[in-house]
Design a protein around this motif. Structure first.
Motif, PDB file in Angstrom:
ATOM      1  N   GLN A  37      -3.637   8.969 -17.453  1.00 36.30           N
ATOM      2  CA  GLN A  37      -4.248   8.120 -16.431  1.00 36.30           C
ATOM      3  C   GLN A  37      -3.964   8.674 -15.035  1.00 36.30           C
ATOM      4  N   GLN A  38      -2.712   9.093 -14.822  1.00 36.34           N
ATOM      5  CA  GLN A  38      -2.354   9.693 -13.540  1.00 36.34           C
ATOM      6  C   GLN A  38      -3.070  11.019 -13.342  1.00 36.34           C
ATOM      7  N   TRP A  39      -3.182  11.815 -14.392  1.00 32.22           N
ATOM      8  CA  TRP A  39      -3.885  13.102 -14.294  1.00 32.22           C
ATOM      9  C   TRP A  39      -5.324  12.879 -13.836  1.00 32.22           C
ATOM     10  N   ALA A  77       0.248   5.683 -17.547  1.00 32.71           N
ATOM     11  CA  ALA A  77       0.292   5.632 -16.087  1.00 32.71           C
ATOM     12  C   ALA A  77       1.548   6.316 -15.563  1.00 32.71           C
ATOM     13  N   PHE A  78       1.484   6.750 -14.317  1.00 29.21           N
ATOM     14  CA  PHE A  78       2.617   7.426 -13.684  1.00 29.21           C
ATOM     15  C   PHE A  78       3.861   6.540 -13.691  1.00 29.21           C
ATOM     16  N   ASP A  79       3.688   5.262 -13.369  1.00 29.44           N
ATOM     17  CA  ASP A  79       4.830   4.356 -13.267  1.00 29.44           C
ATOM     18  C   ASP A  79       5.470   4.051 -14.614  1.00 29.44           C
ATOM     19  N   ASP A  80       4.806   4.432 -15.705  1.00 26.61           N
ATOM     20  CA  ASP A  80       5.373   4.181 -17.035  1.00 26.61           C
ATOM     21  C   ASP A  80       6.388   5.242 -17.456  1.00 26.61           C
ATOM     22  N   GLN A  81       6.475   6.337 -16.708  1.00 26.70           N
ATOM     23  CA  GLN A  81       7.345   7.441 -17.131  1.00 26.70           C
ATOM     24  C   GLN A  81       8.799   7.007 -17.280  1.00 26.70           C
ATOM     25  N   LEU A 105       5.753  12.697  -2.804  1.00 29.35           N
ATOM     26  CA  LEU A 105       6.417  11.446  -2.442  1.00 29.35           C
ATOM     27  C   LEU A 105       6.590  10.517  -3.638  1.00 29.35           C
ATOM     28  N   ASP A 106       5.534  10.312  -4.425  1.00 35.17           N
ATOM     29  CA  ASP A 106       5.638   9.419  -5.581  1.00 35.17           C
ATOM     30  C   ASP A 106       6.682   9.922  -6.570  1.00 35.17           C
TER      31      ASP A 106
END
Length: 464
Positions: A37-39, A77-81, A105-106
């Motif tokens: 999703q982030q990609w 998603a990125f935040d799921d890592q 930054l993220d």
């Protein structure tokens, strides 16, 4: 050992301080977390995704020989890592995580949050030749002009040398089996096998470049019909080859390179310094990741280019043969010659007055070597909105650029074959010749007239 090596943008075993530290502590597990999703949100090119998958499989095989298991974890998603990694570590009883830094930054915020979760995150640096924050002016600030940065960079490297880190010697008790399914991505893929794997490049391609092309690089790098560049950017973008390893190889081959900027090989080292420059900028100016113009006066610029013109540029239908040939090279191969990147970026932002951010995103969605800092730096340089960018009144003429760098039209004929029979004299802008001959070769008419577009661009930029 209760630890894990987290693979990120470092798909290699050489010059990998996080892996070295993990091995020294007896770690026998590595993880890679895919985030489709982030990609998608960050325009990861399908050909680059395939390139990552191939190198991840190679890395899994190299780690297996070291007795290290590579586990592919999935996080949409990125935040799921962090959640996925924390759960994995809890299940296995791991408390230590070893990883190499990522400059965006993220990613920095993600690492800070993970460090607050009870897991111990050990971060190392290996993405640039000199770590960000270590090349500063007398005021202790980041340079805003490349040349003084370059000079300070060279001085520091003369003092410290290249901090290349070899992997500790280990003798694993056993070689574990690898499973190819560990690198299957839930993401569109485009075949990248025209590019050899990094181990082949390091053993064969790069040594051949050093021996046969290095001293001619400065003279040939701008000629798109010649394979005069090193072709290493895709490997640097995913961390399959270390920039410090490249610098070390170059210095060993040409010991005087750090002292002699007039040396024929220096122009290639200069490209590595530019790469560091853009990554250092991102470290010091994290707002660049949000799409900000480096020069604030252009932040609110009202780009007046039309969607129709942008689409024509994307589809290689501008009517300027060198621009269209370059765009077709990108669409067909996932790569574009560096000189041509400047030409097409200038054309989009100056001739068409289309927001540079749209071009930046389009490049990322197609390039096998898409790298945020270099791509952002290049686009802002072309658009005159960036750090040490070309002045706004410098507007590449795509016809004279073609005459200078593709004089016989060899590159144009390769990617715009409908112009194959146009004489050299006319191929750079063939429309008058085609009309005079009364022929129809199926090539599009120009979407703008150069002189008028130039005047319009000058008026646009003067307003800011």
């Amino acid at each position: 050992m209760s630890g894990v090596y987290w693979i990120r943008r470092d798909l290699r075993t050489h010059d990998n301080p996080a892996l070295s530290a993990a091995v020294a502590q007896g770690v026998n597990t590595a993880v890679f977390i895919s985030t489709p999703q982030q990609w998608q949100q960050h325009n990861l090119a399908p050909i680059k995704a395939d390139f990552i998958a191939r190198h991840l499989l190679l890395l899994s095989q190299q780690l297996a020989v070291m007795g290290i298991e590579l586990v592919h974890l999935h996080a949409q998603a990125f935040d799921d890592q962090n959640t996925v990694l924390t759960k994995f570590c809890q299940q296995r009883g791991y408390s230590q995580i070893y990883a190499n830094s990522e400059p965006e930054l993220d990613e920095i915020n993600r690492d800070e949050r993970l460090g607050q979760s009870g897991l111990s995150l050990n971060i190392f640096h290996c993405d640039t030749i000199i770590p960000p924050g270590n090349v500063l002016n007398k005021q202790g600030e980041m340079f805003k002009v490349f040349t003084p940065f370059k000079n300070a960079w060279l001085q520091r490297l003369r003092q410290t040398g290249v901090a290349y880190q070899a992997l500790p010697d280990i003798e694993p008790a056993r070689t574990i089996e690898t499973a190819s399914q560990c690198v299957k991505f839930d993401y569109p893929l485009v075949d990248s096998t025209a590019w050899p794997l990094a181990d082949v490049v390091m053993a064969q391609v790069f040594p051949r470049f050093i021996q046969t092309k290095l001293e001619r690089y400065g003279a040939q790098r701008d000629i798109p019909s010649i394979k005069g560049t090193s072709g290493l950017s895709p490997y640097l973008a995913i961390g399959a080859i270390s920039p410090r390893w490249l610098a070390l190889q170059l210095i060993q081959q040409v010991p005087e390179i750090l002292e002699d900027q007039q040396h024929l090989a220096f122009s290639w080292l200069n490209e590595l310094i530019w790469r560091d420059f853009y990554k250092h900028l991102l470290f010091h100016y994290p707002s660049l990741i949000k799409g900000d113009s480096f020069q604030p006066k252009y932040q609110g610029a009202k780009w007046i280019g039309s969607e129709q013109d942008f689409n024509a540029w994307c589809q290689a239908k501008t009517g300027y043969p060198l621009v269209d040939a370059a765009m077709r090279q990108l669409l067909q191969t996932g790569w574009m010659h560096n000189r041509l990147r400047m030409v097409v970026a200038s054309f989009l932002t100056k001739h068409l007055l289309v927001d540079w951010r749209l071009g930046e995103q389009f490049f990322m969605s197609h390039l096998i070597d898409g790298d945020f800092s270099a791509n952002n730096g290049g686009w802002q340089w072309a658009a005159s909105t960036g750090c040490d960018a070309q002045p706004y009144f410098r507007i590449f003429n795509p016809i004279t650029q073609s005459q200078k760098f593709d004089p016989n039209g060899k590159f144009i004929r390769k990617y715009v074959p409908e112009l194959a029979n146009i004489p050299d004299k006319h191929i750079h802008f063939p429309h008058e010749y085609i009309a005079q001959q009364g022929i129809d070769v199926g090539y599009c008419l120009p979407i703008v007239e150069h002189k008028q577009a130039r005047l319009r661009a000058l008026a646009f930029y003067k307003a800011y």
